[in-house]
Design a protein around this motif. Structure first.
Motif, PDB file in Angstrom:
ATOM      1  N   ALA A 237       0.832  -1.207   0.000  1.00 12.06           N
ATOM      2  CA  ALA A 237       0.000   0.000   0.000  1.00 12.06           C
ATOM      3  C   ALA A 237       0.866   1.256   0.000  1.00 12.06           C
ATOM      4  CB  ALA A 237      -0.934  -0.008   1.214  1.00 12.06           C
ATOM      5  N   GLN A 238       1.898   1.252   0.813  1.00 12.48           N
ATOM      6  CA  GLN A 238       2.786   2.413   0.888  1.00 12.48           C
ATOM      7  C   GLN A 238       3.563   2.596  -0.411  1.00 12.48           C
ATOM      8  OE1 GLN A 238       4.888   1.215   4.446  1.00 12.48           O
ATOM      9  NE2 GLN A 238       3.632   2.523   5.759  1.00 12.48           N
ATOM     10  N   LYS A 239       3.968   1.492  -1.011  1.00 15.26           N
ATOM     11  CA  LYS A 239       4.713   1.557  -2.263  1.00 15.26           C
ATOM     12  C   LYS A 239       3.855   2.141  -3.381  1.00 15.26           C
ATOM     13  CE  LYS A 239       7.175  -1.430  -5.550  1.00 15.26           C
ATOM     14  NZ  LYS A 239       7.596  -2.840  -5.831  1.00 15.26           N
ATOM     15  N   LEU A 240       2.594   1.694  -3.481  1.00 10.95           N
ATOM     16  CA  LEU A 240       1.715   2.191  -4.537  1.00 10.95           C
ATOM     17  C   LEU A 240       1.293   3.629  -4.288  1.00 10.95           C
ATOM     18  CD1 LEU A 240      -0.535  -0.941  -5.190  1.00 10.95           C
ATOM     19  CD2 LEU A 240       1.306  -0.054  -6.616  1.00 10.95           C
ATOM     20  N   GLU A 241       1.197   4.020  -3.013  1.00  7.84           N
ATOM     21  CA  GLU A 241       0.879   5.410  -2.714  1.00  7.84           C
ATOM     22  C   GLU A 241       2.028   6.309  -3.148  1.00  7.84           C
ATOM     23  OE1 GLU A 241      -0.495   8.320   0.993  1.00  7.84           O
ATOM     24  OE2 GLU A 241       0.262   6.298   1.410  1.00  7.84           O
ATOM     25  N   ALA A 242       3.254   5.843  -2.963  1.00  4.63           N
ATOM     26  CA  ALA A 242       4.421   6.643  -3.329  1.00  4.63           C
ATOM     27  C   ALA A 242       4.655   6.659  -4.835  1.00  4.63           C
ATOM     28  CB  ALA A 242       5.666   6.098  -2.622  1.00  4.63           C
ATOM     29  N   ARG A 243       4.369   5.532  -5.488  1.00  2.16           N
ATOM     30  CA  ARG A 243       4.636   5.436  -6.920  1.00  2.16           C
ATOM     31  C   ARG A 243       3.661   4.464  -7.571  1.00  2.16           C
ATOM     32  NH1 ARG A 243      10.491   3.893  -9.703  1.00  2.16           N
ATOM     33  NH2 ARG A 243       9.859   4.293 -11.873  1.00  2.16           N
ATOM     34  N   PRO A 244       2.804   4.937  -8.470  1.00  6.31           N
ATOM     35  CA  PRO A 244       1.852   4.036  -9.136  1.00  6.31           C
ATOM     36  C   PRO A 244       2.583   2.964  -9.935  1.00  6.31           C
ATOM     37  CG  PRO A 244       1.293   6.345  -9.525  1.00  6.31           C
ATOM     38  CD  PRO A 244       2.646   6.338  -8.890  1.00  6.31           C
ATOM     39  N   ALA A 245       1.868   1.860 -10.208  1.00  3.25           N
ATOM     40  CA  ALA A 245       2.440   0.753 -10.969  1.00  3.25           C
ATOM     41  C   ALA A 245       1.379   0.200 -11.908  1.00  3.25           C
ATOM     42  CB  ALA A 245       2.938  -0.346 -10.030  1.00  3.25           C
ATOM     43  N   PHE A 246       1.839  -0.510 -12.928  1.00  4.09           N
ATOM     44  CA  PHE A 246       0.925  -1.115 -13.873  1.00  4.09           C
ATOM     45  C   PHE A 246       0.508  -2.508 -13.425  1.00  4.09           C
ATOM     46  CE2 PHE A 246       2.772   1.827 -17.141  1.00  4.09           C
ATOM     47  CZ  PHE A 246       1.571   2.419 -17.518  1.00  4.09           C
ATOM     48  N   TYR A 247      -0.724  -2.855 -13.747  1.00  2.00           N
ATOM     49  CA  TYR A 247      -1.205  -4.226 -13.665  1.00  2.00           C
ATOM     50  C   TYR A 247      -0.648  -4.980 -14.870  1.00  2.00           C
ATOM     51  CZ  TYR A 247      -4.589  -8.097 -13.857  1.00  2.00           C
ATOM     52  OH  TYR A 247      -5.183  -9.325 -13.914  1.00  2.00           O
ATOM     53  N   ASN A 248      -0.358  -6.275 -14.693  1.00  2.00           N
ATOM     54  CA  ASN A 248       0.024  -7.121 -15.820  1.00  2.00           C
ATOM     55  C   ASN A 248      -0.704  -8.447 -15.690  1.00  2.00           C
ATOM     56  OD1 ASN A 248       1.825  -9.331 -17.169  1.00  2.00           O
ATOM     57  ND2 ASN A 248       2.489  -7.399 -18.088  1.00  2.00           N
ATOM     58  N   THR A 249      -1.351  -8.860 -16.756  1.00  2.00           N
ATOM     59  CA  THR A 249      -2.164 -10.070 -16.733  1.00  2.00           C
ATOM     60  C   THR A 249      -1.391 -11.291 -16.268  1.00  2.00           C
ATOM     61  OG1 THR A 249      -3.535  -9.187 -18.531  1.00  2.00           O
ATOM     62  CG2 THR A 249      -3.624 -11.563 -18.159  1.00  2.00           C
ATOM     63  N   LEU A 250      -0.079 -11.319 -16.553  1.00  2.00           N
ATOM     64  CA  LEU A 250       0.721 -12.491 -16.214  1.00  2.00           C
ATOM     65  C   LEU A 250       1.603 -12.280 -14.994  1.00  2.00           C
ATOM     66  CD1 LEU A 250       1.474 -15.367 -17.104  1.00  2.00           C
ATOM     67  CD2 LEU A 250       3.293 -14.367 -18.509  1.00  2.00           C
ATOM     68  N   THR A 251       2.266 -11.126 -14.905  1.00  2.00           N
ATOM     69  CA  THR A 251       3.308 -10.950 -13.887  1.00  2.00           C
ATOM     70  C   THR A 251       2.901 -10.079 -12.702  1.00  2.00           C
ATOM     71  OG1 THR A 251       4.243  -9.034 -15.056  1.00  2.00           O
ATOM     72  CG2 THR A 251       5.084 -11.207 -15.656  1.00  2.00           C
ATOM     73  N   ALA A 252       1.826  -9.341 -12.809  1.00  2.00           N
ATOM     74  CA  ALA A 252       1.412  -8.467 -11.695  1.00  2.00           C
ATOM     75  C   ALA A 252      -0.106  -8.464 -11.608  1.00  2.00           C
ATOM     76  CB  ALA A 252       1.944  -7.045 -11.893  1.00  2.00           C
ATOM     77  N   ASN A 253      -0.664  -9.622 -11.247  1.00  2.00           N
ATOM     78  CA  ASN A 253      -2.110  -9.743 -11.093  1.00  2.00           C
ATOM     79  C   ASN A 253      -2.446 -10.089  -9.652  1.00  2.00           C
ATOM     80  OD1 ASN A 253      -1.837 -12.614 -10.771  1.00  2.00           O
ATOM     81  ND2 ASN A 253      -1.706 -12.809 -12.997  1.00  2.00           N
ATOM     82  N   CYS A 254      -3.683 -10.466  -9.403  1.00  2.00           N
ATOM     83  CA  CYS A 254      -4.119 -10.645  -8.010  1.00  2.00           C
ATOM     84  C   CYS A 254      -3.409 -11.787  -7.306  1.00  2.00           C
ATOM     85  CB  CYS A 254      -5.637 -10.834  -7.947  1.00  2.00           C
ATOM     86  SG  CYS A 254      -6.224 -12.377  -8.702  1.00  2.00           S
ATOM     87  N   THR A 255      -2.941 -12.782  -8.058  1.00  2.00           N
ATOM     88  CA  THR A 255      -2.266 -13.905  -7.411  1.00  2.00           C
ATOM     89  C   THR A 255      -0.746 -13.771  -7.430  1.00  2.00           C
ATOM     90  OG1 THR A 255      -2.439 -15.141  -9.494  1.00  2.00           O
ATOM     91  CG2 THR A 255      -4.097 -15.569  -7.818  1.00  2.00           C
ATOM     92  N   THR A 256      -0.188 -13.296  -8.542  1.00  2.00           N
ATOM     93  CA  THR A 256       1.276 -13.205  -8.606  1.00  2.00           C
ATOM     94  C   THR A 256       1.806 -12.144  -7.654  1.00  2.00           C
ATOM     95  OG1 THR A 256       1.093 -11.732 -10.541  1.00  2.00           O
ATOM     96  CG2 THR A 256       1.422 -14.079 -10.959  1.00  2.00           C
ATOM     97  N   VAL A 257       1.046 -11.070  -7.445  1.00  2.00           N
ATOM     98  CA  VAL A 257       1.473 -10.061  -6.477  1.00  2.00           C
ATOM     99  C   VAL A 257       1.438 -10.644  -5.070  1.00  2.00           C
ATOM    100  CG1 VAL A 257       0.866  -7.873  -5.386  1.00  2.00           C
ATOM    101  CG2 VAL A 257       0.864  -8.055  -7.877  1.00  2.00           C
ATOM    102  N   VAL A 258       0.392 -11.416  -4.764  1.00  2.00           N
ATOM    103  CA  VAL A 258       0.304 -12.044  -3.449  1.00  2.00           C
ATOM    104  C   VAL A 258       1.438 -13.052  -3.269  1.00  2.00           C
ATOM    105  CG1 VAL A 258      -1.096 -13.528  -1.965  1.00  2.00           C
ATOM    106  CG2 VAL A 258      -2.169 -11.664  -3.245  1.00  2.00           C
ATOM    107  N   TYR A 259       1.792 -13.762  -4.337  1.00  2.00           N
ATOM    108  CA  TYR A 259       2.940 -14.670  -4.259  1.00  2.00           C
ATOM    109  C   TYR A 259       4.196 -13.902  -3.852  1.00  2.00           C
ATOM    110  CZ  TYR A 259       7.028 -17.213  -5.861  1.00  2.00           C
ATOM    111  OH  TYR A 259       8.269 -17.795  -5.920  1.00  2.00           O
ATOM    112  N   GLN A 260       4.406 -12.745  -4.463  1.00  2.00           N
ATOM    113  CA  GLN A 260       5.577 -11.936  -4.123  1.00  2.00           C
ATOM    114  C   GLN A 260       5.534 -11.508  -2.654  1.00  2.00           C
ATOM    115  OE1 GLN A 260       5.452  -8.779  -7.027  1.00  2.00           O
ATOM    116  NE2 GLN A 260       5.483 -10.236  -8.722  1.00  2.00           N
ATOM    117  N   LEU A 261       4.330 -11.186  -2.172  1.00  2.00           N
ATOM    118  CA  LEU A 261       4.200 -10.820  -0.759  1.00  2.00           C
ATOM    119  C   LEU A 261       4.496 -12.020   0.136  1.00  2.00           C
ATOM    120  CD1 LEU A 261       0.885  -8.730  -0.870  1.00  2.00           C
ATOM    121  CD2 LEU A 261       3.214  -7.873  -0.928  1.00  2.00           C
ATOM    122  N   ALA A 262       4.043 -13.189  -0.297  1.00  2.55           N
ATOM    123  CA  ALA A 262       4.188 -14.386   0.536  1.00  2.55           C
ATOM    124  C   ALA A 262       5.633 -14.854   0.645  1.00  2.55           C
ATOM    125  CB  ALA A 262       3.322 -15.511  -0.019  1.00  2.55           C
ATOM    126  N   THR A 263       6.491 -14.416  -0.266  1.00  2.00           N
ATOM    127  CA  THR A 263       7.901 -14.807  -0.158  1.00  2.00           C
ATOM    128  C   THR A 263       8.542 -14.208   1.095  1.00  2.00           C
ATOM    129  OG1 THR A 263       8.559 -12.972  -1.607  1.00  2.00           O
ATOM    130  CG2 THR A 263       8.201 -15.125  -2.640  1.00  2.00           C
TER     131      THR A 263
END
Length: 326
Positions: A237-263
């Motif tokens: 949340a803090q990262k996106l507030e500071a700097r917007p980012a693009f959604y990506n169907t493959l690499t930055a979607n609802c599950t792949t972003v959560v995977y990155q968080l879960a690491t």
């Protein structure tokens, strides 16, 4: 043999030109309009023909040189497409959740708590909440299927000792009147937004008004892991507030972003095809040993289905409690 190699080389070059042209044509079509779009597409077609002509009529170097010039031109233009946070957004994604941390207390602003009356109409309400990380008691994963059972939207809900739940959902940030399409998701057409919401808003919207197939799975984490996961969302949340980012169907979607968080919990968390075909996420989590519930996986999936329960929930009972009742 030499002739065969020449034919193969020409064919490979032509294939590269066609693939690059198709990619560039799609990007131009999605991001430009009117006469500018037509002019750019025409220039692209001319460039592709020039690259092929230079390759076959002159020399290999000439063909590669023309292709390189075209690639630099399109690539330079594409890099000018940057994510923004000042567009005319659709109301439900007009605010991403914002977070501040002071010791064990996290303050979340712009939490969505809409009162939906249909799949598209709601009385908007944005709230602020203060949450004690020491009082996180549960983590639940909601999956929501609207069409293809292989694809599900993922929501993660944190339950606190006082019975309150906060849901995080990584979503595309649609502009007003805009609709999502998977192709556009590959070409920087949509920004990414992290929605923080109440279950009465974001889960009820999907189960009761969009009539999606919603399942709720308990996730087995230690208190330390629950805290770390919550703080991962806070950091996003803090990262996106500071700097917007693009959604990506493959690499930055609802599950792949959560995977990155879960690491954060498990740095060597294995990549898996089920992170893309998100309808199979419960199978993935079961393999990791963190999917709660009793019995075989199919029994746990059946027990997780809450759509009917949500639709018949007594309005006098808090929604979060109602969907967790047998």
């Amino acid at each position: 043999m030499k002739r065969f190699v020449t034919i193969l080389s020409h064919s490979l070059f032509a294939l590269i030109v066609l693939a690059a042209t198709a990619w560039a044509a799609t990007a131009l079509w999605l991001h430009l309009s009117g006469a500018l779009r037509l002019g750019a597409e025409a220039a692209l077609a001319c460039g592709a023909l020039c690259a092929l002509a230079a390759r076959f009529a002159r020399s290999r170097r000439s063909g590669w040189a023309v292709l390189a010039i075209g690639t630099l031109a399109v690539g330079g233009w594409y890099q000018t497409i940057t994510p923004r946070d000042d567009r005319s957004w659709a109301l439900d994604v007009s605010r991403g959740v914002k977070a501040q941390v002071a010791g064990d207390i996290v303050t979340l602003r712009d939490l969505r708590d809409f009162d939906w009356s249909s799949a598209t109409q709601a009385t908007p309400r944005w709230i602020t909440g203060r949450y004690d990380l020491r009082r996180i008691e549960t983590v639940d994963m909601f999956t929501s299927v609207w069409d293809n059972p292989d694809i599900a939207h993922l929501l993660v809900s944190f339950g606190f000792a006082d019975g309150e739940h906060v849901v995080f959902s990584v979503e595309i940030r649609r502009e007003a009147g805009e609709e999502f399409n998977e192709i556009g998701g590959f070409f920087r057409q949509f920004e990414l937004v992290l929605i923080g919401a109440t279950e009465n808003d974001i889960v009820k919207l999907r189960s009761n008004y969009r009539k999606e197939e919603v399942r709720m799975f308990p996730i087995l984490l230690t208190p330390e892991q629950r805290r770390a996961m919550f703080l991962s969302y806070v950091a996003l949340a803090q990262k996106l507030e500071a700097r917007p980012a693009f959604y990506n169907t493959l690499t930055a979607n609802c599950t792949t972003v959560v995977y990155q968080l879960a690491t954060v919990l498990k740095p060597d968390l294995p990549l898996d095809w089920r992170l893309v075909l998100s309808g199979y996420l419960p199978d993935y989590l079961a393999g990791l040993g963190v999917l709660g519930g009793d019995g075989p996986l199919q029994d746990r999936k059946a027990a997780a289905e809450i759509t009917a329960r949500a639709q018949r929930a007594d309005p006098a009972i808090p929604f979060s409690r109602a969907i967790r009742q047998p």
